[in-house]
Design an enzyme around this catalytic site. Structure first.
Site, PDB file in Angstrom:
ATOM      1  N   HIS A   1       4.811 -54.020  26.114  1.00 53.40           N
ATOM      2  CA  HIS A   1       6.114 -53.758  26.707  1.00 53.40           C
ATOM      3  C   HIS A   1       6.398 -54.771  27.801  1.00 53.40           C
ATOM      4  CE1 HIS A   1       5.025 -50.140  28.629  1.00 53.40           C
ATOM      5  NE2 HIS A   1       5.421 -50.697  29.735  1.00 53.40           N
TER       6      HIS A   1
ATOM      7  N   GLU B   1       9.353 -51.314  23.953  1.00 52.00           N
ATOM      8  CA  GLU B   1       8.016 -50.887  23.132  1.00 52.00           C
ATOM      9  C   GLU B   1       7.490 -52.302  21.664  1.00 52.00           C
ATOM     10  OE1 GLU B   1       5.943 -49.453  24.454  1.00 52.00           O
ATOM     11  OE2 GLU B   1       6.114 -46.744  25.195  1.00 52.00           O
TER      12      GLU B   1
ATOM     13  N   ASN C   1       0.306 -52.750  26.164  1.00 49.51           N
ATOM     14  CA  ASN C   1       1.071 -53.232  25.051  1.00 49.51           C
ATOM     15  C   ASN C   1       1.672 -54.343  24.989  1.00 49.51           C
ATOM     16  OD1 ASN C   1       3.108 -51.563  25.771  1.00 49.51           O
ATOM     17  ND2 ASN C   1       3.606 -50.125  23.945  1.00 49.51           N
TER      18      ASN C   1
ATOM     19  N   ASP D   1      14.714 -49.658  34.476  1.00 46.86           N
ATOM     20  CA  ASP D   1      14.520 -48.427  33.062  1.00 46.86           C
ATOM     21  C   ASP D   1      14.771 -47.135  34.029  1.00 46.86           C
ATOM     22  OD1 ASP D   1      11.669 -49.226  34.401  1.00 46.86           O
ATOM     23  OD2 ASP D   1      11.598 -49.832  32.619  1.00 46.86           O
TER      24      ASP D   1
HETATM   25  C1  F6R Z   1       8.567 -49.873  34.467  1.00 47.89           C
HETATM   26  C2  F6R Z   1       8.843 -50.905  33.699  1.00 47.89           C
HETATM   27  C3  F6R Z   1       7.062 -51.152  32.898  1.00 47.89           C
HETATM   28  C4  F6R Z   1       5.872 -51.612  33.761  1.00 47.89           C
HETATM   29  C5  F6R Z   1       4.686 -51.470  32.668  1.00 47.89           C
HETATM   30  C6  F6R Z   1       3.642 -51.778  33.669  1.00 47.89           C
HETATM   31  O1  F6R Z   1      10.316 -50.324  35.164  1.00 47.89           O
HETATM   32  O2  F6R Z   1       8.924 -52.382  33.646  1.00 47.89           O
HETATM   33  O3  F6R Z   1       7.069 -52.545  31.582  1.00 47.89           O
HETATM   34  O4  F6R Z   1       5.792 -52.672  34.147  1.00 47.89           O
HETATM   35  O5  F6R Z   1       4.472 -50.325  31.912  1.00 47.89           O
HETATM   36  O6  F6R Z   1       3.231 -50.677  34.637  1.00 47.89           O
HETATM   37  P1  F6R Z   1       2.178 -51.115  35.080  1.00 47.89           P
HETATM   38  O7  F6R Z   1       2.624 -51.836  36.994  1.00 47.89           O
HETATM   39  O8  F6R Z   1       2.283 -49.306  36.020  1.00 47.89           O
HETATM   40  O9  F6R Z   1       1.029 -50.700  35.024  1.00 47.89           O
END
Ligand code: F6R
Length: 255
Positions: free
Chosen positions: A138, A143, A136, A67
């Site tokens: 994701h 989301e 959450n 992303d």
């Molecule tokens: C970002 C991504 C997100 C993160 C998720 C956890 O490329 O794919 O799904 O893996 O938001 O983020 P952290 O590791 O910062 O808790």
């Protein structure tokens, strides 16, 4: 799902590093799907150390990130382009022209999603997709309520996600509202998925993903449909699981 519960965060990151390095060593032309976020920073640091120690080469590897924020140019200090370049790509022998991220400022966002999907297909598909998980549930920026069949497209970020990401932006700078993200369908197409979750704040999402119903309310639960999904957690992130005894019986301490 293969559920590997490691004693602590360090052990979880080390376990994930081993799987990635073994994957690349077995397939020098691997196509890796990569994630960003706080969880991945120590992992990429260890991968860089392994490269520097001569344990792995990325010379033939292709990468696709999950992303990128919309409205942020690649050179922005908080873009995922910058994150990947600074934390991983510039420290290893990867051919930069084979590293891919969605563009955050495309003329046409729908066309950018389609272009990204086509690039993944042209590369032969993703052989190993690395994933983190949001509080959450994701994955990527899919989301809750995302279609479980979705492809790369724009998603509006939830306030939970924007708050979690605020720490990475300078004070006073608005965190992005939208992102271009691979879809859940895109992720499920990867031949292998590896999700890493550490810390108590991920415990509920991890339990929903592994033991909850498959539901768009927890996008990561779609991995229950994947034939080769490995989940690596530390004990804190595993603390809400009900079947811990079984997972520990099958893979003691995540081994
Ligand atoms: C970002 C991504 C997100 C993160 C998720 C956890 O490329 O794919 O799904 O893996 O938001 O983020 P952290 O590791 O910062 O808790």
């Amino acid at each position: 799902m293969k559920v590997l519960i490691c004693p602590d965060r360090d052990a979880a990151i080390e376990r994930a590093k081993g799987i990635i390095i073994d994957h690349v060593n077995a397939r020098p032309k691997a196509v890796l799907g990569l994630a960003t976020g706080g969880t991945m920073v120590p992992l990429y640091e260890r991968i860089v150390s392994a490269y520097q120690a001569g344990a792995v080469s990325f010379a033939g590897v292709t990468t696709f990130n999950l992303d990128e924020y919309i409205g942020i140019p690649p050179e922005h200090p908080c873009s995922y382009h910058t994150y990947m370049r600074d934390i991983l790509f510039r420290h290893i022998d990867i051919d930069q022209s084979r590293t891919h991220l969605p563009h955050g400022m495309p003329d046409d966002v729908d066309a950018e999603g389609e272009r990204y999907e086509a690039e993944i297909t042209a590369a032969g598909g993703i052989s190993l997709q690395l994933l983190g998980i949001g509080k959450n549930g994701h994955i990527g920026f899919n989301e809750p309520s995302s279609s479980l069949a979705s492809r790369t497209r724009v998603k509006t970020l939830t306030e939970t996600t924007r708050n979690a990401n605020r720490q990475y932006f300078p004070e006073g700078e608005e965190t992005p509202r939208f992102a271009l993200t691979m879809g859940i369908g895109t992720i499920l197409d990867a031949r292998e998925c590896l999700l890493i979750a550490t810390g108590a704040d991920k415990a509920q999402a991890v339990a929903d993903m592994i033991e909850g119903p498959v539901s768009a309310a927890c996008p990561a639960s779609a991995l229950q449909f994947h034939r080769h999904a490995t989940i690596i957690t530390d004990e804190e992130a595993a603390s809400q699981l009900r079947l811990t005894d079984y997972y520990q019986h099958v893979h003691p301490d995540g081994i």
